[in-house]
Design a protein around this motif. Sequence first.
Motif, mmCIF file in Angstrom:
data_model
loop_
_atom_site.group_PDB
_atom_site.id
_atom_site.type_symbol
_atom_site.label_atom_id
_atom_site.label_comp_id
_atom_site.label_asym_id
_atom_site.label_seq_id
_atom_site.Cartn_x
_atom_site.Cartn_y
_atom_site.Cartn_z
ATOM 1 N N PRO A 1 -10.809 10.009 2.788
ATOM 2 C CA PRO A 1 -11.524 8.733 2.648
ATOM 3 C C PRO A 1 -11.135 7.910 1.423
ATOM 4 O O PRO A 1 -11.268 6.695 1.444
ATOM 5 C CB PRO A 1 -12.998 9.141 2.599
ATOM 6 N N ILE A 2 -10.592 8.535 0.396
ATOM 7 C CA ILE A 2 -10.199 7.789 -0.797
ATOM 8 C C ILE A 2 -9.153 6.723 -0.476
ATOM 9 O O ILE A 2 -9.049 5.710 -1.161
ATOM 10 C CB ILE A 2 -9.691 8.729 -1.921
ATOM 11 N N TYR A 3 -8.395 6.930 0.604
ATOM 12 C CA TYR A 3 -7.372 5.947 0.956
ATOM 13 C C TYR A 3 -7.976 4.602 1.363
ATOM 14 O O TYR A 3 -7.320 3.576 1.261
ATOM 15 C CB TYR A 3 -6.437 6.492 2.043
ATOM 16 N N PHE A 4 -9.218 4.596 1.815
ATOM 17 C CA PHE A 4 -9.868 3.317 2.122
ATOM 18 C C PHE A 4 -10.109 2.521 0.845
ATOM 19 O O PHE A 4 -9.950 1.302 0.823
ATOM 20 C CB PHE A 4 -11.184 3.539 2.878
ATOM 21 N N LYS A 5 -10.489 3.208 -0.213
ATOM 22 C CA LYS A 5 -10.688 2.536 -1.496
ATOM 23 C C LYS A 5 -9.355 2.019 -2.028
ATOM 24 O O LYS A 5 -9.261 0.891 -2.522
ATOM 25 C CB LYS A 5 -11.336 3.490 -2.500
ATOM 26 N N LYS A 6 -8.316 2.834 -1.892
ATOM 27 C CA LYS A 6 -6.991 2.430 -2.361
ATOM 28 C C LYS A 6 -6.469 1.239 -1.567
ATOM 29 O O LYS A 6 -5.944 0.279 -2.150
ATOM 30 C CB LYS A 6 -6.015 3.607 -2.261
ATOM 31 N N LEU A 7 -6.631 1.278 -0.247
ATOM 32 C CA LEU A 7 -6.146 0.188 0.597
ATOM 33 C C LEU A 7 -6.859 -1.118 0.283
ATOM 34 O O LEU A 7 -6.216 -2.157 0.109
ATOM 35 C CB LEU A 7 -6.317 0.521 2.078
ATOM 36 N N THR A 8 -8.174 -1.076 0.179
ATOM 37 C CA THR A 8 -8.904 -2.325 -0.091
ATOM 38 C C THR A 8 -8.583 -2.849 -1.485
ATOM 39 O O THR A 8 -8.562 -4.063 -1.695
ATOM 40 C CB THR A 8 -10.420 -2.143 0.108
ATOM 41 N N GLY A 9 -8.281 -1.961 -2.418
ATOM 42 C CA GLY A 9 -7.857 -2.413 -3.751
ATOM 43 C C GLY A 9 -6.532 -3.147 -3.695
ATOM 44 O O GLY A 9 -6.362 -4.201 -4.322
ATOM 45 N N VAL A 10 -5.593 -2.608 -2.921
ATOM 46 C CA VAL A 10 -4.285 -3.266 -2.759
ATOM 47 C C VAL A 10 -4.470 -4.609 -2.063
ATOM 48 O O VAL A 10 -3.832 -5.600 -2.422
ATOM 49 C CB VAL A 10 -3.301 -2.358 -1.978
ATOM 50 N N MET A 11 -5.361 -4.660 -1.076
ATOM 51 C CA MET A 11 -5.603 -5.926 -0.378
ATOM 52 C C MET A 11 -6.099 -6.990 -1.357
ATOM 53 O O MET A 11 -5.652 -8.138 -1.306
ATOM 54 C CB MET A 11 -6.609 -5.722 0.749
ATOM 55 N N LEU A 12 -6.996 -6.616 -2.257
ATOM 56 C CA LEU A 12 -7.488 -7.569 -3.251
ATOM 57 C C LEU A 12 -6.358 -8.066 -4.149
ATOM 58 O O LEU A 12 -6.286 -9.261 -4.442
ATOM 59 C CB LEU A 12 -8.583 -6.931 -4.110
ATOM 60 N N GLU A 13 -5.476 -7.160 -4.551
ATOM 61 C CA GLU A 13 -4.330 -7.557 -5.376
ATOM 62 C C GLU A 13 -3.473 -8.592 -4.656
ATOM 63 O O GLU A 13 -3.073 -9.601 -5.232
ATOM 64 C CB GLU A 13 -3.443 -6.342 -5.686
ATOM 65 N N PHE B 1 0.823 -1.203 0.000
ATOM 66 C CA PHE B 1 0.000 0.000 0.000
ATOM 67 C C PHE B 1 0.860 1.257 0.000
ATOM 68 O O PHE B 1 0.639 2.174 -0.789
ATOM 69 C CB PHE B 1 -0.932 -0.025 1.216
ATOM 70 N N PHE B 2 1.864 1.297 0.876
ATOM 71 C CA PHE B 2 2.699 2.489 0.984
ATOM 72 C C PHE B 2 3.673 2.622 -0.181
ATOM 73 O O PHE B 2 4.104 3.734 -0.491
ATOM 74 C CB PHE B 2 3.446 2.510 2.313
ATOM 75 N N VAL B 3 4.010 1.523 -0.811
ATOM 76 C CA VAL B 3 4.848 1.589 -2.010
ATOM 77 C C VAL B 3 4.019 2.143 -3.168
ATOM 78 O O VAL B 3 4.459 3.024 -3.907
ATOM 79 C CB VAL B 3 5.426 0.196 -2.352
ATOM 80 N N ASN B 4 2.794 1.641 -3.315
ATOM 81 C CA ASN B 4 1.927 2.097 -4.402
ATOM 82 C C ASN B 4 1.402 3.515 -4.174
ATOM 83 O O ASN B 4 1.179 4.251 -5.130
ATOM 84 C CB ASN B 4 0.738 1.157 -4.578
ATOM 85 N N PHE B 5 1.164 3.858 -2.915
ATOM 86 C CA PHE B 5 0.593 5.166 -2.568
ATOM 87 C C PHE B 5 1.417 5.813 -1.448
ATOM 88 O O PHE B 5 0.975 5.901 -0.304
ATOM 89 C CB PHE B 5 -0.874 5.007 -2.126
ATOM 90 N N PRO B 6 2.630 6.262 -1.776
ATOM 91 C CA PRO B 6 3.501 6.821 -0.739
ATOM 92 C C PRO B 6 2.901 8.035 -0.025
ATOM 93 O O PRO B 6 3.248 8.314 1.121
ATOM 94 C CB PRO B 6 4.791 7.186 -1.485
ATOM 95 N N SER B 7 1.971 8.723 -0.668
ATOM 96 C CA SER B 7 1.342 9.871 -0.010
ATOM 97 C C SER B 7 0.562 9.448 1.228
ATOM 98 O O SER B 7 0.325 10.262 2.126
ATOM 99 C CB SER B 7 0.415 10.603 -0.984
ATOM 100 N N ALA B 8 0.179 8.179 1.322
ATOM 101 C CA ALA B 8 -0.556 7.681 2.494
ATOM 102 C C ALA B 8 0.307 7.701 3.752
ATOM 103 O O ALA B 8 -0.224 7.752 4.863
ATOM 104 C CB ALA B 8 -1.074 6.269 2.236
ATOM 105 N N LYS B 9 1.624 7.683 3.583
ATOM 106 C CA LYS B 9 2.514 7.679 4.748
ATOM 107 C C LYS B 9 2.410 8.957 5.566
ATOM 108 O O LYS B 9 2.750 8.960 6.743
ATOM 109 C CB LYS B 9 3.966 7.449 4.318
#
Length: 126
Positions: free
Chosen positions: A74-86, A2-10
Amino acid sequence: RFFVNFPSAKQYFSQFKHMEDPLEMERSLQLRKHARRVMGAINTVVENLNDSEKVSSVLALVGKAHALKHKVEPIYFKKLTGVMLEVIAEEYPNDFTPEAHGAWTKMKTLIYTHVTAAYKEVGWAQ
């Protein structure tokens, strides 16, 4: 991942927001502790899928905490769950059937819908 794909989440994590090395992040006790809490909440949702009040309650708590205390977009929840599915699909390719993918996609939508409802309830404004 998640943090590699979306470093802004850090930016929301003071303990590891300056870590650049994925292996260092993977070894971070604070990150592991947070990941366990995330997976614990998802496990609670899965275990209570037949109890819509419990599901709503758990996800409302998560949403409100992240809106009010942590100020996470809130968009980070969508991003996180997408990474989890991957990751689930990669780790369990034989078990991740089209039916399983459909079920996890519904779970992703359920989480995002309930969490964003909690954001709206508390008057989230960026």
